[in-house]
Design an enzyme around this catalytic site. Structure first.
Site, PDB file in Angstrom:
ATOM      1  CB  ALA B 300      69.680  48.804  -3.059  1.00  0.00           C
ATOM      2  CG  HIS B 414     100.735  47.131   7.141  1.00  0.00           C
ATOM      3  ND1 HIS B 414     100.221  48.268   7.714  1.00  0.00           N
ATOM      4  CD2 HIS B 414     101.933  47.486   6.616  1.00  0.00           C
ATOM      5  CE1 HIS B 414     101.089  49.267   7.559  1.00  0.00           C
ATOM      6  NE2 HIS B 414     102.129  48.819   6.897  1.00  0.00           N
TER       7      HIS B 414
END
Lengths: 429, 429
Positions: B300, B414
């Site tokens: 797509a 993080h």
């Protein structure tokens, strides 16, 4: 000299700088007063993400049409899994440091002079010292015996009723998670909105969702006292006293320099923080300070980065910090991520227009891309599923001076959440 | 001329090119023979991701220590939710096109001459024609009455026993999802491994995980016949016959040109595909072909991109395709993503070294970054959670000619999965 570098504190920035130095053949001493890996790995980001993940899966199934679910959580057993997962990370980091030749010593590290650190009465000499002593939660005088992040993430039963004092990112992350896990949750915040540290439109998405989840948000309100008997009694100015089995205090963190000995050396401070230059050096050039103790934002990835910069300078590679695309994430519902800064223009695409989010049954939030008149991307603010992952393409774009056309013409896989950022990069003119 | 462009097929590339043209004031006709939005939105990527998401949440809780869960899925109710979710996307796209002035006609669009398209006996004239007729699943002569992707994603009960013929990405995605939802699953693949279309080390991670989940993988085996009585009987060369309540046929897709009338116009073909130049033009310059019908990969996001290129050329902005960072994703466990191409060097970081993955209780997979001797990033192959989201920073890097240092020095939040790619960008020398 015994070592090329003595690192006080094995948290994110500490073990990261150690690894970098060790890989380049340097002799490294790591001093840790508690658990290897520090706050983030042991008591902060890692356990909290594990808990949030659990709550998100349960929340998803709870809300999904067609699904009927009964579940029981044995938190004691879950905590054992969590501890073993954390241990895998912290143990792995410690073993790696040792296998590369580091000496790891447990105890409080105190700077004696510019080349000596004392631990448990023993002196170690080092050409360079890196101070990475982190931060501790703010405690309020007279409010004792409450939960902080450590205790909250170690609970062995899910609280029936949880009062959270402080609506910053820790409070709001924990409030969202425990609400989805079944707790009745109150968030009390002195300022007039939750998440005062982030942009208002992003915070509003979290506020809306928390209210839908049934969390009681009390902004502009001050806690007067917390009494503990069998239960806690939280007295709030202008409101009824709330009784609860658990009270989490999350009103911020302050840098930790206790026992570090830095005051004797005349190390310059910036308020409570250790003052550093763009090389992460203190006013004593062979002493570096990194991570939470060296300034805001108090984030593990900032500490990693500081550790990298300090290590590079010790290695003789003149390196300065560049915080221009410092990401900030709040793992709520929707997940909030921010990087860079506002530009002269912005485009906003709603999550409702993002097919991947809809497949997850998520409808709240938006993708906001900031750029300058010439199309240069300056930052983004995202409130959408998995924004912690999609924000990095914007950090990379800001760091590399890329334009909205560069972003728009990069083929994004379909269906993904990151397509929302691509759509926000489509020229409107 | 009635229209600036007549677009045959409202799938991904079709509605996207329509929107682009409409926003620039062009008169657009969209012809759709079935449902607005085409295969991906109605029967492919979108419903499959919703089903996979459901299965992943259930699989996670099933595997999580400390959690005991009983659940029931009323697939009929879930399908209603899925249909309404799909309708929100397809209905939104159609309404947006109409609100911008598009005419949408339902029926089979056939090219009569280079400026005329016939639908239900009515002729429409257009300066340009875009052929976006997509693809259909390969059917095998003599094997009738089995499930294809459409039927599989519309089931109202979870199969007890599911045989999947073809271990390509559709078969493997569906096999993973239904296994997690409780089906007994067999995947029969003629080639000597599953996912033959992707790199072997990536495919191996999925193979390992499927076997751990208890999926029966039968590679190098050929289905001789499928008989349907009360149940299906699948006869396999050199193996026992398998009896199952559901058989999914997923042995590939072929371009669909049925009824398009292109043969009369002498439009050049490339095998079964319509041949296009770098501008997405056929040999008749005002007739374009985009998406699956114009070549592989049948994805797509490639169709969206083709639609963009065709629209730009119709708008007079000379634009050529650049597929150098074409991502490919398989939504399995771990999730597979690939972009770009191999370089002269590569670094590989295991998922076990990625804290965020561990917080999700995910341990399988790796992050492999490809680059050239001078450090220029050429691509990546990732088998890790949410790799569909993290792969885009690599596509952006390839498109923009960025280096491993650019990636490594970009601060990744993080804890995130994308840190695995940053770690793979750390210089080893």
């Amino acid at each position: 000299m015994d070592f090329d570098a003595a690192i006080i504190g094995s948290g994110a920035g500490g073990y990261y700088s150690a690894l970098r130095l060790l890989k380049h053949g340097k002799k490294v001493l790591i001093i840790e007063k508690e658990k290897f890996g520090g706050e983030c790995l042991n008591y902060g980001c890692i356990p909290s993400k594990a808990l949030i993940e659990l709550s998100e899966n349960i929340g998803y199934l709870h809300d999904m049409p067609g699904v009927t679910m009964n579940y029981k959580i044995d938190m004691k057993e879950w905590q054992e899994w969590k501890e073993s997962m954390v241990k895998r990370i912290t143990g792995g980091a410690e073993k790696l440091c040792i296998s590369l030749g580091a000496k790891v010593v447990y105890g409080v590290g105190s700077v004696k002079d510019r080349n000596t650190v004392t631990v448990n009465g023993t002196d170690y000499t080092a050409k360079n010292i890196i101070i990475n002593t982190g931060s501790v939660p703010v405690k309020i005088k007279g409010i004792d015996d409450v939960y902080y992040n450590r205790e909250m993430l170690a609970v062995e039963t899910i609280p029936a009723k949880l009062v959270i004092i402080g609506g910053g990112y820790i409070g709001v992350e924990m409030g969202t998670a425990f609400r989805k896990l079944g707790s009745e949750v109150y968030i009390v915040e002195m300022k007039d909105r939750i998440l005062p540290e982030i942009e208002e439109d992003l915070a509003r998405e979290v506020d809306k969702r928390l209210r839908k989840l049934g969390v009681n948000i009390m902004t502009g309100m001050k806690v007067l006292s917390v009494k503990k008997d069998k239960n806690y009694k939280v007295s709030i100015e202008g409101s009824d006293t709330i009784e609860a089995d658990t009270v989490l205090m999350s009103v911020g963190r302050i840098p930790n320099t206790e026992g570090s000995g830095i005051e004797k050396l005349g190390i310059e401070m910036d308020g409570r923080f250790i003052k550093t230059d763009s090389h992460k050096r203190t006013n004593i050039p062979n002493i570096y300070a990194i991570g939470d103790v060296s300034g805001v934002p108090m984030l593990a990835h900032k500490a990693f980065y500081d550790g990298y910069v300090a290590a590079e300078n010790i290695l003789g590679n003149d390196t300065v910090v560049d915080y221009r695309a410092m990401p900030f994430v709040v793992y709520t519902d929707p997940e909030i991520a921010f990087t860079g800064k506002a530009g002269t223009k912005s485009n906003k695409v709603p999550v409702l227009a993002n097919p991947r989010s809809l497949t997850m049954n998520q409808k709240d939030g938006f993708f906001k891309l900031y750029y300058d008149d010439d199309g240069t991307i300056t930052g983004a603010g995202v409130a959408a599923p998995r924004s912690s992952e999609s924000i990095t393409e914007i950090s990379l774009a800001v760091e590399s001076g890329l334009s909205i056309d560069d972003l728009f013409l990069t083929i994004h896989p379909h269906p993904t959440v990151s397509e929302g950022l691509k759509d926000a990069a489509e020229r409107r003119d």
